[in-house]
Design a protein around this motif. Structure first.
Motif, PDB file in Angstrom:
ATOM      1  N   LEU A   1     -23.417  36.734  59.701  1.00  0.00           N
ATOM      2  CA  LEU A   1     -24.562  36.381  60.250  1.00  0.00           C
ATOM      3  C   LEU A   1     -25.219  35.212  59.772  1.00  0.00           C
ATOM      4  CD1 LEU A   1     -25.931  40.035  60.592  1.00  0.00           C
ATOM      5  CD2 LEU A   1     -24.678  38.743  62.380  1.00  0.00           C
ATOM      6  N   ILE A   2     -26.100  34.443  60.874  1.00  0.00           N
ATOM      7  CA  ILE A   2     -26.816  33.490  60.525  1.00  0.00           C
ATOM      8  C   ILE A   2     -28.306  33.694  60.419  1.00  0.00           C
ATOM      9  CG2 ILE A   2     -27.201  30.925  60.823  1.00  0.00           C
ATOM     10  CD1 ILE A   2     -24.113  30.695  61.577  1.00  0.00           C
TER      11      ILE A   2
ATOM     12  N   THR B   1     -39.726  36.202  58.156  1.00  0.00           N
ATOM     13  CA  THR B   1     -39.767  34.755  58.111  1.00  0.00           C
ATOM     14  C   THR B   1     -38.585  33.921  58.924  1.00  0.00           C
ATOM     15  OG1 THR B   1     -38.857  34.599  55.868  1.00  0.00           O
ATOM     16  CG2 THR B   1     -41.079  34.815  55.872  1.00  0.00           C
ATOM     17  N   ALA B   2     -37.470  34.678  59.354  1.00  0.00           N
ATOM     18  CA  ALA B   2     -36.318  34.091  59.984  1.00  0.00           C
ATOM     19  C   ALA B   2     -36.850  33.608  61.383  1.00  0.00           C
ATOM     20  CB  ALA B   2     -35.281  34.852  59.918  1.00  0.00           C
ATOM     21  N   ASP B   3     -36.189  32.844  61.866  1.00  0.00           N
ATOM     22  CA  ASP B   3     -36.408  32.409  63.446  1.00  0.00           C
ATOM     23  C   ASP B   3     -35.566  33.279  64.608  1.00  0.00           C
ATOM     24  OD1 ASP B   3     -38.347  30.271  62.970  1.00  0.00           O
ATOM     25  OD2 ASP B   3     -36.763  28.948  62.512  1.00  0.00           O
ATOM     26  N   ARG B   4     -34.450  33.510  64.004  1.00  0.00           N
ATOM     27  CA  ARG B   4     -33.478  34.326  64.770  1.00  0.00           C
ATOM     28  C   ARG B   4     -32.213  34.668  64.150  1.00  0.00           C
ATOM     29  NH1 ARG B   4     -33.069  33.102  70.102  1.00  0.00           N
ATOM     30  NH2 ARG B   4     -34.845  32.193  70.225  1.00  0.00           N
ATOM     31  N   VAL B   5     -31.705  35.539  64.513  1.00  0.00           N
ATOM     32  CA  VAL B   5     -30.133  36.180  63.859  1.00  0.00           C
ATOM     33  C   VAL B   5     -29.068  35.640  64.937  1.00  0.00           C
ATOM     34  CG1 VAL B   5     -29.130  37.983  62.945  1.00  0.00           C
ATOM     35  CG2 VAL B   5     -31.645  37.817  62.577  1.00  0.00           C
ATOM     36  N   LYS B   6     -28.055  34.937  64.250  1.00  0.00           N
ATOM     37  CA  LYS B   6     -27.131  34.578  65.152  1.00  0.00           C
ATOM     38  C   LYS B   6     -25.670  35.490  64.540  1.00  0.00           C
ATOM     39  CE  LYS B   6     -29.068  30.089  66.410  1.00  0.00           C
ATOM     40  NZ  LYS B   6     -28.735  28.887  66.311  1.00  0.00           N
ATOM     41  N   LEU B   7     -24.726  35.635  65.495  1.00  0.00           N
ATOM     42  CA  LEU B   7     -23.357  36.232  64.888  1.00  0.00           C
ATOM     43  C   LEU B   7     -22.480  35.038  65.076  1.00  0.00           C
ATOM     44  CD1 LEU B   7     -21.430  38.402  64.341  1.00  0.00           C
ATOM     45  CD2 LEU B   7     -21.299  38.862  66.903  1.00  0.00           C
ATOM     46  N   LYS B   8     -21.822  34.915  63.893  1.00  0.00           N
ATOM     47  CA  LYS B   8     -20.988  33.662  63.798  1.00  0.00           C
ATOM     48  C   LYS B   8     -19.462  34.079  64.156  1.00  0.00           C
ATOM     49  CE  LYS B   8     -19.193  30.482  60.236  1.00  0.00           C
ATOM     50  NZ  LYS B   8     -19.322  30.185  58.865  1.00  0.00           N
ATOM     51  N   ILE B   9     -19.012  33.371  65.387  1.00  0.00           N
ATOM     52  CA  ILE B   9     -17.616  33.843  65.953  1.00  0.00           C
ATOM     53  C   ILE B   9     -16.613  32.889  65.220  1.00  0.00           C
ATOM     54  CG2 ILE B   9     -16.445  34.004  67.907  1.00  0.00           C
ATOM     55  CD1 ILE B   9     -18.753  35.980  67.699  1.00  0.00           C
ATOM     56  N   GLY B  10     -16.921  31.647  64.639  1.00  0.00           N
ATOM     57  CA  GLY B  10     -15.926  30.749  64.184  1.00  0.00           C
ATOM     58  C   GLY B  10     -16.540  29.504  64.060  1.00  0.00           C
ATOM     59  N   GLU B  11     -15.634  28.755  63.028  1.00  0.00           N
ATOM     60  CA  GLU B  11     -16.397  27.293  62.590  1.00  0.00           C
ATOM     61  C   GLU B  11     -15.008  26.393  61.986  1.00  0.00           C
ATOM     62  OE1 GLU B  11     -19.920  26.540  60.176  1.00  0.00           O
ATOM     63  OE2 GLU B  11     -18.486  26.660  58.423  1.00  0.00           O
ATOM     64  N   PHE B  12     -15.220  25.252  62.664  1.00  0.00           N
ATOM     65  CA  PHE B  12     -13.866  24.476  62.512  1.00  0.00           C
ATOM     66  C   PHE B  12     -14.246  22.928  62.711  1.00  0.00           C
ATOM     67  CE2 PHE B  12     -14.079  26.238  66.991  1.00  0.00           C
ATOM     68  CZ  PHE B  12     -14.010  25.185  67.516  1.00  0.00           C
ATOM     69  N   LYS B  13     -13.175  22.287  62.221  1.00  0.00           N
ATOM     70  CA  LYS B  13     -13.625  20.668  62.398  1.00  0.00           C
ATOM     71  C   LYS B  13     -13.232  20.248  63.815  1.00  0.00           C
ATOM     72  CE  LYS B  13     -14.357  18.803  57.937  1.00  0.00           C
ATOM     73  NZ  LYS B  13     -14.218  17.526  57.195  1.00  0.00           N
ATOM     74  N   ALA B  14     -13.842  19.528  64.513  1.00  0.00           N
ATOM     75  CA  ALA B  14     -13.656  18.959  65.859  1.00  0.00           C
ATOM     76  C   ALA B  14     -13.984  17.527  66.065  1.00  0.00           C
ATOM     77  CB  ALA B  14     -14.293  19.904  66.805  1.00  0.00           C
ATOM     78  N   TYR B  15     -12.821  16.867  66.224  1.00  0.00           N
ATOM     79  CA  TYR B  15     -12.913  15.131  66.254  1.00  0.00           C
ATOM     80  C   TYR B  15     -12.821  14.906  67.717  1.00  0.00           C
ATOM     81  CZ  TYR B  15     -12.876  15.326  61.256  1.00  0.00           C
ATOM     82  OH  TYR B  15     -13.052  15.640  60.135  1.00  0.00           O
TER      83      TYR B  15
ATOM     84  N   THR C   1     -21.443  30.424  67.591  1.00  0.00           N
ATOM     85  CA  THR C   1     -22.428  31.686  67.507  1.00  0.00           C
ATOM     86  C   THR C   1     -22.605  32.337  68.760  1.00  0.00           C
ATOM     87  OG1 THR C   1     -24.576  30.551  67.316  1.00  0.00           O
ATOM     88  CG2 THR C   1     -23.018  30.807  65.289  1.00  0.00           C
ATOM     89  N   LEU C   2     -22.998  33.909  68.617  1.00  0.00           N
ATOM     90  CA  LEU C   2     -23.744  34.565  69.664  1.00  0.00           C
ATOM     91  C   LEU C   2     -25.237  34.838  69.029  1.00  0.00           C
ATOM     92  CD1 LEU C   2     -21.170  36.965  70.641  1.00  0.00           C
ATOM     93  CD2 LEU C   2     -21.845  35.216  72.236  1.00  0.00           C
ATOM     94  N   ASP C   3     -26.322  34.615  69.841  1.00  0.00           N
ATOM     95  CA  ASP C   3     -27.513  34.767  69.667  1.00  0.00           C
ATOM     96  C   ASP C   3     -27.772  36.201  69.879  1.00  0.00           C
ATOM     97  OD1 ASP C   3     -30.221  34.941  69.173  1.00  0.00           O
ATOM     98  OD2 ASP C   3     -30.689  34.425  71.301  1.00  0.00           O
ATOM     99  N   THR C   4     -28.182  37.044  68.704  1.00  0.00           N
ATOM    100  CA  THR C   4     -28.435  38.443  68.658  1.00  0.00           C
ATOM    101  C   THR C   4     -29.914  38.941  69.152  1.00  0.00           C
ATOM    102  OG1 THR C   4     -28.974  38.983  66.438  1.00  0.00           O
ATOM    103  CG2 THR C   4     -26.524  38.732  66.893  1.00  0.00           C
ATOM    104  N   SER C   5     -30.676  37.880  68.770  1.00  0.00           N
ATOM    105  CA  SER C   5     -32.154  38.246  68.926  1.00  0.00           C
ATOM    106  C   SER C   5     -32.673  38.142  70.306  1.00  0.00           C
ATOM    107  CB  SER C   5     -33.132  37.234  68.107  1.00  0.00           C
ATOM    108  OG  SER C   5     -32.557  37.235  66.898  1.00  0.00           O
ATOM    109  N   GLY C   6     -32.217  37.106  71.088  1.00  0.00           N
ATOM    110  CA  GLY C   6     -32.963  36.913  72.402  1.00  0.00           C
ATOM    111  C   GLY C   6     -34.204  36.105  72.275  1.00  0.00           C
ATOM    112  N   VAL C   7     -35.439  36.663  72.550  1.00  0.00           N
ATOM    113  CA  VAL C   7     -36.688  35.898  72.207  1.00  0.00           C
ATOM    114  C   VAL C   7     -36.832  35.797  70.786  1.00  0.00           C
ATOM    115  CG1 VAL C   7     -38.907  35.939  72.419  1.00  0.00           C
ATOM    116  CG2 VAL C   7     -37.592  36.901  74.196  1.00  0.00           C
ATOM    117  N   GLY C   8     -37.164  34.583  70.342  1.00  0.00           N
ATOM    118  CA  GLY C   8     -37.397  34.079  68.900  1.00  0.00           C
ATOM    119  C   GLY C   8     -38.150  35.264  68.247  1.00  0.00           C
ATOM    120  N   LEU C   9     -37.610  35.413  66.867  1.00  0.00           N
ATOM    121  CA  LEU C   9     -38.276  36.506  66.116  1.00  0.00           C
ATOM    122  C   LEU C   9     -39.562  36.498  65.834  1.00  0.00           C
ATOM    123  CD1 LEU C   9     -35.440  37.031  63.476  1.00  0.00           C
ATOM    124  CD2 LEU C   9     -35.714  38.366  65.527  1.00  0.00           C
TER     125      LEU C   9
END
Length: 380
Positions: A6-7, A55-69, A152-160
């Motif tokens: 989570l982010i 104090t967080a703005d939103r919670v995101k679910l991380k699906i993946g991360e990679f380099k992309a040129y 990522t997928l946004d799990t919060s919807g409207v900001g926290l």
């Protein structure tokens, strides 16, 4: 699904506070970067983080991360991610994006490619060609930074920061997440008086009441991930039950909000009632030079006008001078915390701060001036 990453996104300057909150929830695998706090946890952390993080703005679910040129790389690597594990066949899944210091700088093209890649991944799993997208909402974000793509997928919807109590506000409202941070950066405890002499729509006093009674900031609102199948209703029910069990509604509080404008005072009172603190917080119309409090060893937190508009500076500086004289004369046992963008604040106020911290109020760089008063005597 055992673990998820989570982010918790954060305004610049608040990352350490967000990380502290995440750890207080019991999550240890925490990584702090500019603007975000990443942590690994059980799926039940999605409802808990959304409900509890002040104090967080939103919670995101991380699906993946990679380099992309290249766009081909972005497409193939996005397609390889396990989207069907998270997104059901009837889901609505729009894509938003941003790109900073990356070769793939066209955000609209990146969004279109990610959308196409997710559709291809879903087609393969579900063996269908067309998705009606008339079910639950799953917003995908592709964020490119220095050629690294984070999906990522946004799990919060409207900001926290949208707690659900502030339907009306004045011209320059203080964001609820920043207000909570300002309070959490003080030494305030629920047993001590709390005051805000520039209460506006009441955000600081209301956030103080929520902190003082340990009420989760998300207790009164909904979240977009509440009907996501891989979390399940039982985990949300359990998280909301925890919120109820942890609240200390019997904690007495001495919280005062004042403002020179009677309309702001009325607004603050209405918002406090909406939050359930109508009887708990006192609001009064008062000029800052007339501010008085019978309590000792209290905490005063203020977000006064900054004098950013043309013609306002002289008036604001006069108010800062009045404020310095009043607080130093009548609140000699209190600790005072003031947020302002005025770089010469200490000179005008008439006293050098014990400590100051850089914070951002929206896009405006401000300093949080902290004047530490004497410690209260220890209770026998």
């Amino acid at each position: 699904m055992e673990k998820v990453t989570l982010i918790a996104t954060a305004t610049m300057g608040l990352e350490a506070l967000v990380a502290r909150e995440v750890k207080d929830l019991g999550y240890e695998e925490v990584q702090v970067e500019n603007g975000k706090v990443t942590f690994t946890a059980d799926v039940s952390a999605i409802p808990r983080a959304n409900l509890w993080l002040r104090t967080a703005d939103r919670v995101k679910l991380k699906i993946g991360e990679f380099k992309a040129y290249t766009f081909d790389e972005l497409f193939e690597k996005t397609k390889a991610l396990p989207w069907p594990d998270f997104i059901p066949v009837d889901a609505e899944f729009p894509v938003i994006g941003k790109s900073v210091k990356s070769q793939l700088f066209s955000v609209s093209d990146c969004q279109a490619i990610v959308k196409k890649a997710v559709v291809e991944s879903m087609k393969k799993r579900h063996n269908i060609e067309w998705f009606d997208e008339d079910g639950p909402y799953y917003r995908i974000e592709v964020a490119l930074h220095k050629d690294v793509a984070t999906l990522t997928l946004d799990t919060s919807g409207v900001g926290l920061h949208k707690r659900g109590y502030r339907y009306l506000h004045n011209e320059a409202p203080l964001k609820e997440t920043l207000a909570a941070a300002m309070i959490m950066l003080t030494t305030w405890k629920p047993e001590r008086p709390f005051a805000d002499p520039f209460c506006g729509s009441g955000t600081l006093p209301i956030e103080a009441a929520m902190i003082g009674q340990n009420i989760a900031p998300g207790f009164n609102r909904e979240f977009v991930s509440e009907n996501w199948h891989f979390i399940g209703q039982a985990k949300w029910d359990l998280a909301r039950q925890e919120v109820e069990d942890m609240a200390n509604y019997d904690q007495p509080l001495d919280i005062l909000g004042t403002d020179i404008d009677h309309r702001s005072v009325d607004l603050a009172q209405n918002n406090a009632k909406e939050a359930g603190f109508g009887e708990l917080i006192t609001f009064k119309q008062m000029q800052v030079k007339d501010f008085r409090h019978r309590g000792k060893y209290g905490i005063l937190v203020g977000n006064p006008p900054y004098g950013e508009r043309i013609g306002e500076l002289n008036e604001v500086e006069r108010m800062y001078r009045d404020m310095g004289k009043t607080f130093q004369q009548h609140l000699d046992t209190w600790s005072v915390y003031i947020l302002t963008s005025h770089e010469g604040f200490e000179n005008v106020y008439g006293k050098k701060a014990t400590k100051k911290r850089k914070l951002y109020n929206g896009n405006l760089k401000t300093d949080y001036y902290q004047y530490f008063g004497p410690r209260p005597p220890r209770q026998e």
